[in-house]
Scaffold this motif. Structure first.
Motif, mmCIF file in Angstrom:
data_model
loop_
_atom_site.group_PDB
_atom_site.id
_atom_site.type_symbol
_atom_site.label_atom_id
_atom_site.label_comp_id
_atom_site.label_asym_id
_atom_site.label_seq_id
_atom_site.Cartn_x
_atom_site.Cartn_y
_atom_site.Cartn_z
ATOM 1 N N LEU A 126 94.844 75.916 53.149
ATOM 2 C CA LEU A 126 94.027 75.082 52.274
ATOM 3 C C LEU A 126 94.617 75.009 50.865
ATOM 4 O O LEU A 126 94.813 73.921 50.313
ATOM 5 C CB LEU A 126 92.603 75.638 52.233
ATOM 6 C CG LEU A 126 91.608 74.858 51.398
ATOM 7 C CD1 LEU A 126 91.556 73.408 51.858
ATOM 8 C CD2 LEU A 126 90.232 75.476 51.485
ATOM 9 N N VAL A 185 82.772 70.495 54.653
ATOM 10 C CA VAL A 185 83.060 71.564 55.622
ATOM 11 C C VAL A 185 82.033 72.688 55.495
ATOM 12 O O VAL A 185 81.567 73.234 56.501
ATOM 13 C CB VAL A 185 84.493 72.093 55.425
ATOM 14 C CG1 VAL A 185 84.722 73.353 56.223
ATOM 15 C CG2 VAL A 185 85.487 71.034 55.847
ATOM 16 N N ALA A 212 85.200 66.709 50.272
ATOM 17 C CA ALA A 212 85.740 67.162 51.552
ATOM 18 C C ALA A 212 85.478 68.647 51.744
ATOM 19 O O ALA A 212 85.041 69.085 52.819
ATOM 20 C CB ALA A 212 87.242 66.871 51.609
ATOM 21 N N VAL A 213 85.712 69.428 50.689
ATOM 22 C CA VAL A 213 85.468 70.871 50.774
ATOM 23 C C VAL A 213 83.988 71.128 51.019
ATOM 24 O O VAL A 213 83.605 71.949 51.863
ATOM 25 C CB VAL A 213 85.930 71.581 49.482
ATOM 26 C CG1 VAL A 213 85.583 73.050 49.521
ATOM 27 C CG2 VAL A 213 87.427 71.413 49.283
ATOM 28 N N LYS A 260 97.606 72.875 49.966
ATOM 29 C CA LYS A 260 97.424 71.436 49.763
ATOM 30 C C LYS A 260 97.258 71.169 48.272
ATOM 31 O O LYS A 260 96.971 72.084 47.514
ATOM 32 C CB LYS A 260 96.165 70.967 50.517
ATOM 33 C CG LYS A 260 96.092 71.396 51.969
ATOM 34 C CD LYS A 260 96.879 70.494 52.862
ATOM 35 C CE LYS A 260 96.786 70.906 54.311
ATOM 36 N NZ LYS A 260 97.562 72.123 54.639
ATOM 37 N N PRO A 261 97.424 69.928 47.880
ATOM 38 C CA PRO A 261 97.320 69.655 46.436
ATOM 39 C C PRO A 261 95.886 69.690 45.934
ATOM 40 O O PRO A 261 95.363 68.692 45.473
ATOM 41 C CB PRO A 261 97.931 68.257 46.308
ATOM 42 C CG PRO A 261 97.731 67.640 47.641
ATOM 43 C CD PRO A 261 97.799 68.743 48.639
ATOM 44 N N LEU A 262 95.244 70.830 46.054
ATOM 45 C CA LEU A 262 93.929 70.942 45.435
ATOM 46 C C LEU A 262 93.963 72.142 44.502
ATOM 47 O O LEU A 262 94.646 73.127 44.772
ATOM 48 C CB LEU A 262 92.824 71.050 46.484
ATOM 49 C CG LEU A 262 92.186 72.383 46.870
ATOM 50 C CD1 LEU A 262 90.907 72.112 47.622
ATOM 51 C CD2 LEU A 262 93.084 73.209 47.751
ATOM 52 N N SER A 263 93.269 72.009 43.379
ATOM 53 C CA SER A 263 93.286 73.110 42.428
ATOM 54 C C SER A 263 92.216 74.103 42.824
ATOM 55 O O SER A 263 91.302 73.797 43.588
ATOM 56 C CB SER A 263 93.044 72.588 41.018
ATOM 57 O OG SER A 263 91.707 72.188 40.897
ATOM 58 N N ARG A 264 92.342 75.301 42.300
ATOM 59 C CA ARG A 264 91.366 76.334 42.658
ATOM 60 C C ARG A 264 89.984 75.992 42.121
ATOM 61 O O ARG A 264 88.983 76.316 42.745
ATOM 62 C CB ARG A 264 91.845 77.676 42.138
ATOM 63 C CG ARG A 264 93.119 78.099 42.834
ATOM 64 C CD ARG A 264 93.530 79.477 42.445
ATOM 65 N NE ARG A 264 94.721 79.868 43.185
ATOM 66 C CZ ARG A 264 95.145 81.114 43.286
ATOM 67 N NH1 ARG A 264 94.475 82.080 42.707
ATOM 68 N NH2 ARG A 264 96.221 81.398 43.972
ATOM 69 N N LYS A 267 86.942 63.117 45.711
ATOM 70 C CA LYS A 267 87.051 63.045 47.171
ATOM 71 C C LYS A 267 87.390 64.426 47.739
ATOM 72 O O LYS A 267 86.866 64.838 48.776
ATOM 73 C CB LYS A 267 88.153 62.041 47.533
ATOM 74 C CG LYS A 267 88.188 61.712 49.011
ATOM 75 C CD LYS A 267 89.149 60.578 49.327
ATOM 76 C CE LYS A 267 89.203 60.376 50.839
ATOM 77 N NZ LYS A 267 90.128 59.356 51.263
ATOM 78 N N ILE A 268 88.254 65.138 47.019
ATOM 79 C CA ILE A 268 88.657 66.468 47.467
ATOM 80 C C ILE A 268 87.464 67.410 47.462
ATOM 81 O O ILE A 268 87.209 68.130 48.430
ATOM 82 C CB ILE A 268 89.775 67.009 46.551
ATOM 83 C CG1 ILE A 268 91.039 66.169 46.734
ATOM 84 C CG2 ILE A 268 90.038 68.465 46.827
ATOM 85 C CD1 ILE A 268 92.179 66.559 45.842
#
Ligand SMILES: Nc1ncnc2c1ncn2[C@@H]1O[C@H](COP(=O)(O)OP(=O)(O)OP(=O)(O)O)[C@@H](O)[C@H]1O
Ligand SMILES: [Mg+2]
Lengths: 259, 252
Positions: free
Chosen positions: A86, A10, A6-7, A89-93, A2-3
């Motif tokens: 960005l 955009v 979302a990226v 937030k809890p997203l990894s690189r 989902k993450i």
């Protein structure tokens, strides 16, 4: 997942809210229409030239779109400082890289659909035929080739600070591969030993984007379909390069300070 | 007590080039901080003291040269440590081609907030920062104060337990500052923890439970406002200048 989506979403939104895509589409259409109107004798060869030209323009336009959109993704996030909120937030690189890649790739795919629809209409207006499957084969490999270009540009955007130098380098690399890639082994054969091995090494290391590029000829000359087996093999081959460049990008970005 | 934010002997060095010569700049030197649950914690220090650098480490933007940092007891190198925090950067600009609502929706997705709940949350935070009327306008048409408020809204989108705010009131007019202060107050009343940096002594005095003062990357003082000011027998501003070793005569 989902993450990542979302990226990607955009990135896609950015493409269609910017003007460049429409400009390139309109310029391509205009050039083709002007060239098309030259065909006063309804000569069978002229339509070939027209198709050839249209496909070449489409390749150039989509390469421009792919490289320029991708090359600015992460530098723009850095420069406009959107990267900080960005990454907080809890997203990894890695998720960010893969998301950016997917977004740019899907955006290129959407642009590609527009271009090929136009091309189909152009060809049909003269030849009264819609060889859809042939178009699909060419467009599919075209899209995978753009995937390699997008991954390359994304990797480049993490290595080179300025998006413009990255874009230029990507253009040069891709243009060289498209024009010279398939002659490289012949060139290698003509060389003497240490140099020959180097040329061979390069020949086997580079992604051979000229294969999808060559699919143009099949459409231009109304040749029959390629066996799907080969299309699939080439897609897998290109996918391997996409994975390679993405892995390299993730590796570079992993410990890079952002501030 | 429950420690929510913790740094242990945090050290950060920046390699820079000056006139072609490689030099090392020590931005943080053995910084130990502990912020307890429910506190409003003010993080003070002169320009270049290392406040933003500390926050950059806490958020995983840069790797510390030495030491470690934890949020909710989780090492900050793990993305999951950032699940329950909200962060407002020092200078913020947001995606110019999106409107406020779309940005918040995007961030909500990263927190994996279910759609229906996200819409409610977006309405709530936009109302809180008073951007309801402009929610469908592109961010590039916003004034600086409005952008700052979008920043605050995005920091609150996940209903965070810990807020890390880097100079949240800088660049705002007096009314804007007061509103930000009241939002911080409100969060505190809800039992949330706020860790923020500021140069506004008045603001710090009114809302902070405890403060830390750093200078040149080293912790100089930590405690409640009244403790620190009484130790120096003056108000907070005087105490601050005292602690960082500022000599008024040097200026005059
Ligand atoms: N990327 C960098 N490269 C080199 N030096 C840096 C870098 N980032 C920060 N520094 C240095 O580290 C020190 C601490 O900077 P930091 O931004 O943390 O200060 P600050 O306390 O946030 O100051 P301010 O109140 O002005 O925001 C400064 O001396 C700064 O010059
Ligand atoms: Mg700062």
């Amino acid at each position: 997942m989902k993450i990542i989506c979302a990226v990607a979403g955009v990135a896609v939104k950015e493409l269609y809210r910017r003007k460049e895509f429409y400009v390139l589409l309109i310029v391509t259409i205009l050039i083709c229409l002007v060239m098309g109107s030259v065909n006063v004798f309804n000569d069978d060869k002229v339509i070939r030239y027209l198709k050839e030209l249209a496909l070449l323009l489409i390749w150039i336009s989509t390469l421009i779109i792919a490289i320029t959109t991708t090359a600015r993704q992460i530098p723009a996030e850095k420069e406009q400082r959107t990267l900080l909120p960005l990454l907080a937030k809890p997203l990894s690189r890695n998720q960010l890289i893969v998301g950016k890649f997917l977004g740019c790739w899907v955006a290129c795919g959407l642009a590609l659909i527009c271009f090929y629809i136009f091309f189909g209409a152009l060809a049909a207006s003269r030849e009264h035929a819609w060889p859809l499957l042939n178009y699909f084969q060419a467009a599919l490999l075209h899209w995978f080739a753009l995937g390699v270009v997008v991954a390359l540009a994304l990797f480049g955007s993490l290595v080179f600070a300025a998006p413009s130098s990255n874009s230029t380098i990507c253009f040069v690399i891709v243009a060289t591969i498209l024009c010279l890639g398939r002659y490289l082994d012949a060139v290698a054969l003509a060389q003497s030993e240490p140099i020959r091995s180097i040329f061979y090494a390069i020949y086997f290391a580079i992604p051979h984007l000229e294969i999808p590029f060559g699919m143009r000829n099949l459409i231009v000359h109304n040749w029959p379909l390629v066996e799907w087996k080969f299309i699939a093999l080439d897609a897998i081959y290109l996918l391997a390069y996409i994975a390679l460049f993405l892995a390299a990008a993730c590796l570079v970005f992993r410990r890079k300070p952002v501030n | 007590m429950n420690t929510i934010l913790k740094t242990e002997k945090l050290r950060v060095e920046f390699k820079t080039r000056q006139l072609g010569k490689a030099t090392t700049k020590v931005a943080l030197n053995g910084l130990d901080l502990a912020v307890q649950a429910g506190e409003v914690f003010g993080f003070l220090g002169p320009n270049g003291a290392g406040k933003t650098t500390t926050m950059n480490v806490l958020l995983g933007f840069i790797q510390p040269t030495g030491g470690a940092a934890y949020l909710f007891g989780i090492d900050v190198r793990q993305p999951i440590a950032r699940q329950r925090i909200g962060y407002l950067p020092e200078l913020t600009y947001y995606y110019k081609f999106l409107n406020a609502e779309e940005i918040l929706r995007f961030y909500a997705k990263i927190f994996k907030i279910p759609n229906a709940e996200a819409e409610k949350r977006i309405d709530f935070v936009l109302k809180l920062v008073e951007l309801q009327h402009a929610r469908k306008r592109l961010i590039k048409t916003y004034s600086k104060g409005m952008q700052q408020r979008v920043g605050l809204a995005q920091a609150l989108i996940n209903n965070p337990d810990l807020l890390i705010l880097d100079e949240p009131t800088s660049g705002l007019d007096p009314v804007g500052r007061m509103k930000v202060r009241s939002i911080i107050q409100r969060l505190k009343n809800e039992g949330r923890t706020v860790f923020f940096s500021s140069h506004e002594m008045g603001e710090v005095e009114t809302i902070c439970d405890r403060i830390a003062i750093i200078n040149n990357g080293e912790l100089k003082a930590v405690g409640s406002v009244s403790e620190i000011s009484s130790q120096h027998g003056a108000n907070l501003e005087k105490a601050f200048l005292d602690i960082i070793g500022f000599q008024p005569e040097a200026v005059a």
